[in-house]
Design a protein around this motif. Sequence first.
Motif, PDB file in Angstrom:
ATOM      1  N   ALA A  28     -77.405  77.934  97.526  1.00  0.00           N
ATOM      2  CA  ALA A  28     -77.288  77.034  98.679  1.00  0.00           C
ATOM      3  C   ALA A  28     -78.442  76.040  98.713  1.00  0.00           C
ATOM      4  O   ALA A  28     -78.253  74.852  99.001  1.00  0.00           O
ATOM      5  CB  ALA A  28     -77.253  77.847  99.966  1.00  0.00           C
ATOM      6  N   ALA A  29     -79.646  76.513  98.389  1.00  0.00           N
ATOM      7  CA  ALA A  29     -80.804  75.616  98.372  1.00  0.00           C
ATOM      8  C   ALA A  29     -80.665  74.570  97.274  1.00  0.00           C
ATOM      9  O   ALA A  29     -81.007  73.393  97.472  1.00  0.00           O
ATOM     10  CB  ALA A  29     -82.089  76.425  98.186  1.00  0.00           C
ATOM     11  N   ARG A  30     -80.161  74.997  96.105  1.00  0.00           N
ATOM     12  CA  ARG A  30     -79.958  74.039  95.013  1.00  0.00           C
ATOM     13  C   ARG A  30     -78.929  72.974  95.401  1.00  0.00           C
ATOM     14  O   ARG A  30     -79.025  71.827  94.970  1.00  0.00           O
ATOM     15  CB  ARG A  30     -79.504  74.777  93.751  1.00  0.00           C
ATOM     16  N   LEU A  31     -77.941  73.380  96.206  1.00  0.00           N
ATOM     17  CA  LEU A  31     -76.924  72.442  96.664  1.00  0.00           C
ATOM     18  C   LEU A  31     -77.364  71.657  97.894  1.00  0.00           C
ATOM     19  O   LEU A  31     -76.579  70.876  98.441  1.00  0.00           O
ATOM     20  CB  LEU A  31     -75.629  73.195  96.979  1.00  0.00           C
ATOM     21  N   ARG A  32     -78.600  71.907  98.346  1.00  0.00           N
ATOM     22  CA  ARG A  32     -79.172  71.231  99.509  1.00  0.00           C
ATOM     23  C   ARG A  32     -78.381  71.515 100.787  1.00  0.00           C
ATOM     24  O   ARG A  32     -78.225  70.632 101.656  1.00  0.00           O
ATOM     25  CB  ARG A  32     -79.300  69.717  99.271  1.00  0.00           C
ATOM     26  N   LEU A  33     -77.910  72.737 100.919  1.00  0.00           N
ATOM     27  CA  LEU A  33     -77.279  73.185 102.148  1.00  0.00           C
ATOM     28  C   LEU A  33     -78.349  73.890 102.974  1.00  0.00           C
ATOM     29  O   LEU A  33     -78.725  75.021 102.682  1.00  0.00           O
ATOM     30  CB  LEU A  33     -76.116  74.137 101.863  1.00  0.00           C
ATOM     31  N   ALA A  34     -78.845  73.211 104.008  1.00  0.00           N
ATOM     32  CA  ALA A  34     -79.941  73.751 104.827  1.00  0.00           C
ATOM     33  C   ALA A  34     -81.068  74.228 103.919  1.00  0.00           C
ATOM     34  O   ALA A  34     -81.556  75.347 104.044  1.00  0.00           O
ATOM     35  CB  ALA A  34     -79.429  74.883 105.709  1.00  0.00           C
ATOM     36  N   ARG A  35     -81.507  73.351 103.011  1.00  0.00           N
ATOM     37  CA  ARG A  35     -82.436  73.743 101.949  1.00  0.00           C
ATOM     38  C   ARG A  35     -83.706  74.450 102.437  1.00  0.00           C
ATOM     39  O   ARG A  35     -84.045  75.518 101.908  1.00  0.00           O
ATOM     40  CB  ARG A  35     -82.798  72.513 101.115  1.00  0.00           C
ATOM     41  N   PRO A  36     -84.464  73.920 103.420  1.00  0.00           N
ATOM     42  CA  PRO A  36     -85.690  74.620 103.831  1.00  0.00           C
ATOM     43  C   PRO A  36     -85.419  76.036 104.323  1.00  0.00           C
ATOM     44  O   PRO A  36     -86.156  76.972 103.990  1.00  0.00           O
ATOM     45  CB  PRO A  36     -86.245  73.730 104.945  1.00  0.00           C
ATOM     46  N   VAL A 217     -74.534  77.789 108.722  1.00  0.00           N
ATOM     47  CA  VAL A 217     -74.838  76.710 107.773  1.00  0.00           C
ATOM     48  C   VAL A 217     -73.578  75.896 107.485  1.00  0.00           C
ATOM     49  O   VAL A 217     -73.593  74.655 107.485  1.00  0.00           O
ATOM     50  CB  VAL A 217     -75.426  77.287 106.473  1.00  0.00           C
ATOM     51  N   LEU A 218     -72.461  76.592 107.250  1.00  0.00           N
ATOM     52  CA  LEU A 218     -71.213  75.890 106.958  1.00  0.00           C
ATOM     53  C   LEU A 218     -70.710  75.130 108.184  1.00  0.00           C
ATOM     54  O   LEU A 218     -70.185  74.011 108.059  1.00  0.00           O
ATOM     55  CB  LEU A 218     -70.153  76.895 106.487  1.00  0.00           C
ATOM     56  N   LEU A 219     -70.880  75.729 109.371  1.00  0.00           N
ATOM     57  CA  LEU A 219     -70.438  75.049 110.592  1.00  0.00           C
ATOM     58  C   LEU A 219     -71.242  73.777 110.818  1.00  0.00           C
ATOM     59  O   LEU A 219     -70.690  72.731 111.185  1.00  0.00           O
ATOM     60  CB  LEU A 219     -70.584  75.985 111.792  1.00  0.00           C
ATOM     61  N   ARG A 220     -72.559  73.849 110.577  1.00  0.00           N
ATOM     62  CA  ARG A 220     -73.374  72.640 110.714  1.00  0.00           C
ATOM     63  C   ARG A 220     -72.947  71.580 109.700  1.00  0.00           C
ATOM     64  O   ARG A 220     -72.902  70.388 110.014  1.00  0.00           O
ATOM     65  CB  ARG A 220     -74.853  72.978 110.540  1.00  0.00           C
ATOM     66  N   LEU A 221     -72.622  72.011 108.477  1.00  0.00           N
ATOM     67  CA  LEU A 221     -72.169  71.069 107.456  1.00  0.00           C
ATOM     68  C   LEU A 221     -70.862  70.404 107.878  1.00  0.00           C
ATOM     69  O   LEU A 221     -70.712  69.179 107.753  1.00  0.00           O
ATOM     70  CB  LEU A 221     -71.985  71.797 106.124  1.00  0.00           C
ATOM     71  N   VAL A 222     -69.916  71.199 108.403  1.00  0.00           N
ATOM     72  CA  VAL A 222     -68.631  70.646 108.840  1.00  0.00           C
ATOM     73  C   VAL A 222     -68.846  69.642 109.969  1.00  0.00           C
ATOM     74  O   VAL A 222     -68.249  68.563 109.997  1.00  0.00           O
ATOM     75  CB  VAL A 222     -67.687  71.777 109.279  1.00  0.00           C
TER      76      VAL A 222
END
Length: 402
Positions: A28-36, A217-222
């Motif tokens: 997920a971090a590599r994909l920059r999904l809520a990386r920090p 994380v997915l909900l924030r992305l959506v």
Amino acid sequence: MPTMSKAALLLSVILLQQVLFGLLWTVAARLRLARPAALQWALAAWLLAAGMALVLLRGQAPAWLTVAGANTLLIASFVALRRGVQRFARCAPTDREHALVLALALAGAGLAAVVASRASLLPAVMLGAAGMGWTLLRAAHEVRRRLVGEFGRTAAAWCATPLALVAALIVGRGVMAPFERELFTNYVTRPGGGNVPVAFSSLAFGLVLHVNLTALVLLRLVRRLQYRSDHDMLTGLLGRRPMEQRLRTETQRQRRFGGRFAMLSIDIDHFKQVNDRFGHAAGDAVLVRVAQTLREAAREVDSVARMGGEEFCVLLPGADRAGAEAVAARMLDAVRALRHPEAPDLAPVTVSIGLALVDAPAEPLQAVQRRLDQALYGAKAAGRDRIQCAAAPTSADPAVCA
């Protein structure tokens, strides 16, 4: 070959679970999904897996390592988990507090290593339980308090509850250690700590927690993708499609319940000259400043959209003619008063506004739009920098606003 106890088997499953979640958060971090936050949660999973590996060695390796050392790793894991929560919730970090908790855990581990007796492990166990419980309870509080506004009470509670329950289990076990000698002996000497219910609860709560964090994380992305779909990326205003949907919704509401609403069609005067003389970067800056001004001049219940180019639309639910004219006049004056440092010798930027009042439920939205366009064209033809009211549905000529 000795048979693995149920507690040890469950902890082995937890170890595997945490390894998998560590891989998940690393990806997920590599994909920059809520990386920090993902980086911290990956670290938490790896540290927890390392702590579980030491717990499985109890009775086979030195007790100070498998008890005090494991507790230190678990505390570090929970600190990383909390730091990830803080980054995800965009709240201030508490690194000094984390440093104090880790220092106490290391002090307990050092005492156990120096004294090297079972009695010396009791303070280490209690310090570890206190540090883990405090960190998890604080993380649960931050999740409950900071994520309610974005995700709602139910989602925040689903994430906070596993943290609080694991904290209660750990603290309860630490409190019972001085009074339950047999339990403490099993905890120190048996692989897995010898407590099946605690191991099973930790497995279940760990699974629920990471699944919930993944869902957030997915909900924030959506929601971010939905926002980008609905809003103009340059100005931050609504785009054409969501504004048209709101207009249809408002029209349906009016047909069902009655009432009225108003619409404004706004166009920046001579905007092409700004681009031609000062370049598109200056034109974009002017657009953004005008858009922000229109949003600030509108009422809180109004919807402001960029329909394309230098054209804007404002929906004013429940507004009568006087109220709509007041909003339009406020916008006209506010835009005229703007200064644009990107174009220092530019004459004041102005807008022309067409206004249409909709108080006839039977009027189709397309007819309203035609009246609104005619009013805007009338404002342009009359000299710009003015408001033109649309003709009533039965009238042929537009009316000049007072």
